[in-house]
Design a protein around this motif. Structure first.
Motif, PDB file in Angstrom:
ATOM      1  N   ARG A  24       9.375 -17.641  13.125  1.00  0.00           N
ATOM      2  CA  ARG A  24       8.376 -18.665  13.224  1.00  0.00           C
ATOM      3  C   ARG A  24       8.788 -19.861  14.090  1.00  0.00           C
ATOM      4  NH1 ARG A  24       4.119 -20.906   9.394  1.00  0.00           N
ATOM      5  NH2 ARG A  24       4.308 -23.013  10.178  1.00  0.00           N
ATOM      6  N   LEU A  25       9.993 -20.365  13.812  1.00  0.00           N
ATOM      7  CA  LEU A  25      10.464 -21.537  14.563  1.00  0.00           C
ATOM      8  C   LEU A  25      10.648 -21.226  16.036  1.00  0.00           C
ATOM      9  CD1 LEU A  25      13.060 -23.498  12.448  1.00  0.00           C
ATOM     10  CD2 LEU A  25      10.911 -24.293  13.465  1.00  0.00           C
ATOM     11  N   TYR A  26      11.234 -20.059  16.253  1.00  0.00           N
ATOM     12  CA  TYR A  26      11.472 -19.600  17.616  1.00  0.00           C
ATOM     13  C   TYR A  26      10.138 -19.501  18.364  1.00  0.00           C
ATOM     14  CZ  TYR A  26      13.057 -16.410  21.312  1.00  0.00           C
ATOM     15  OH  TYR A  26      13.356 -15.824  22.501  1.00  0.00           O
ATOM     16  N   LEU A  27       9.190 -18.896  17.699  1.00  0.00           N
ATOM     17  CA  LEU A  27       7.877 -18.743  18.308  1.00  0.00           C
ATOM     18  C   LEU A  27       7.218 -20.096  18.538  1.00  0.00           C
ATOM     19  CD1 LEU A  27       6.029 -15.713  16.667  1.00  0.00           C
ATOM     20  CD2 LEU A  27       6.599 -16.054  19.075  1.00  0.00           C
ATOM     21  N   GLU A  28       7.290 -20.924  17.498  1.00  0.00           N
ATOM     22  CA  GLU A  28       6.608 -22.207  17.572  1.00  0.00           C
ATOM     23  C   GLU A  28       7.142 -23.060  18.717  1.00  0.00           C
ATOM     24  OE1 GLU A  28       6.460 -24.287  13.832  1.00  0.00           O
ATOM     25  OE2 GLU A  28       5.763 -26.105  14.845  1.00  0.00           O
ATOM     26  N   SER A  29       8.464 -23.168  18.807  1.00  0.00           N
ATOM     27  CA  SER A  29       9.001 -23.999  19.896  1.00  0.00           C
ATOM     28  C   SER A  29       8.757 -23.305  21.230  1.00  0.00           C
ATOM     29  CB  SER A  29      10.480 -24.286  19.678  1.00  0.00           C
ATOM     30  OG  SER A  29      11.201 -23.072  19.670  1.00  0.00           O
ATOM     31  N   GLY A  30       8.785 -21.974  21.169  1.00  0.00           N
ATOM     32  CA  GLY A  30       8.493 -21.215  22.390  1.00  0.00           C
ATOM     33  C   GLY A  30       7.085 -21.470  22.895  1.00  0.00           C
ATOM     34  N   ILE A  31       6.129 -21.492  21.980  1.00  0.00           N
ATOM     35  CA  ILE A  31       4.734 -21.716  22.381  1.00  0.00           C
ATOM     36  C   ILE A  31       4.573 -23.111  22.999  1.00  0.00           C
ATOM     37  CG2 ILE A  31       2.363 -21.969  21.548  1.00  0.00           C
ATOM     38  CD1 ILE A  31       3.044 -19.839  19.392  1.00  0.00           C
TER      39      ILE A  31
END
Ligand code: C2E
Ligand code: MG
Ligand code: MG
Ligand code: MG
Length: 284
Positions: A24-31
């Protein structure tokens, strides 16, 4: 041989693990970074008239060109984007990018049909008509070039509010399609109130045609209901000739799916349209 194979599968496993753990965090900061660095892009999948084979529409489908992980499908990030409200920025980007492309294709004489954009439930608020108006004005395109695909499940949450917003949008001249129809358990009494142009039969009901009697029954029932309600009806995920013939026999209006074309990048889509347009000259 063997070590090659093993390291290959470990690499795959690592990538999967990374995504799950950091998830989730990885995705969120990635987005967030992707929005800033313009890492999203759109593919376009043609919608085809089931009788003439002509391309009569296109659905814009988002992809993420991740600098490390390669091309990421929306299935993997739309969920997190919705949970974090980043979907609002993504959908705003999609609307803007699709309108910009519609304008370019229109100027080039490529486009003679609307581009459909998927709208997330979160985005379906009272400010949507205004945001659409803004995008149309910014890119100087007519509302007739834009279609919105709304998933059925979102309509359950606040159906009366949704109907009001839908009415405003159709009054603007923008078309509405009910996406993934049949999966959202929406009450049929609401269907009566929605000012929609098109019902889009979910791929899960197309998959089993012609062998699965339930899928056949559901698909034909949706087609017949749509026709009697004077809606257009399109089947998504059409992959083979048997499905195509069945849908044609049942009176489905349009199809979309790998049988005709996968989602294409801008150049490939333009080429496909050009080929189609030149067909009659070839024949004569
Ligand atoms: P959807 O709107 O139902 O889009 C249809 C999906 O089915 C697309 O997946 C498309 O590539 C895929 N598809 C089309 N034809 C076939 C076929 O013949 N066989 C199979 N197996 N699949 C087919 P995609 O592009 O991965 O998008 C998945 C979902 O993500 C979409 O489902 C839509 O709900 C969402 N999505 C895509 N782009 C956007 C976007 O810009 N904004 C929002 N909010 N959601 C999006
Ligand atoms: Mg869709
Ligand atoms: Mg769909
Ligand atoms: Mg679907």
């Amino acid at each position: 041989r063997q070590s090659e194979k093993a390291s290959g599968s470990y690499a795959f496993y690592d990538v999967e693990m990374n995504r799950l753990i950091a998830g989730r965090l990885y995705l969120e900061s990635g987005i967030r970074r992707a929005l800033q660095n313009d890492e999203f892009f759109l593919l376009y999948q043609p919608k085809v008239d089931i009788h003439s084979g002509a391309v009569i529409g296109a659905e814009a489908l988002i992809r993420w060109a991740h600098p490390k992980d390669g091309i990421i499908s929306p299935i993997e990030f739309i969920g997190v984007a919705e949970e974090t409200n980043l979907i609002l920025q993504i959908d705003a980007w999609v609307l803007d990018a699709a309108c910009a492309q519609a304008k370019r294709w229109q100027d080039e004489g490529v486009l003679a049909f609307p581009i459909a954009v998927n709208v997330s439930a979160k985005e379906f608020t009272s400010s949507l008509p205004e945001r659409i108006e803004h995008a149309l004005r910014k890119h100087q395109i007519s509302p007739a070039w834009l279609e919105l695909e709304i998933t059925e499940s979102m309509l359950m949450q606040n159906a009366d509010g949704v109907v009001r917003i839908m009415n405003e949008i159709t009054a603007q001249g923008v078309k509405l399609a009910l996406d993934d129809f049949g999966t959202g358990f929406s009450s049929l009494s609401y269907l009566k109130k929605f000012p929609i142009d098109t019902l889009k039969i979910d791929r899960s009901f197309i998959q089993g045609i012609p062998d699965d009697v339930d899928d056949c029954a559901i698909a034909s029932a949706i087609i017949s209901m749509a026709k009697q309600m004077k809606h257009r009806v399109i089947a998504e995920g059409v992959e083979n000739r048997e499905q195509f013939s069945f849908l044609q026999k049942m009176g489905c209006d349009e199809i979309q799916g790998y049988l005709f074309s996968r989602p294409l990048d801008v150049d490939a889509f333009a080429q496909l349209i050009a080929k189609k347009l030149s067909l009659p000259t070839h024949i004569s």
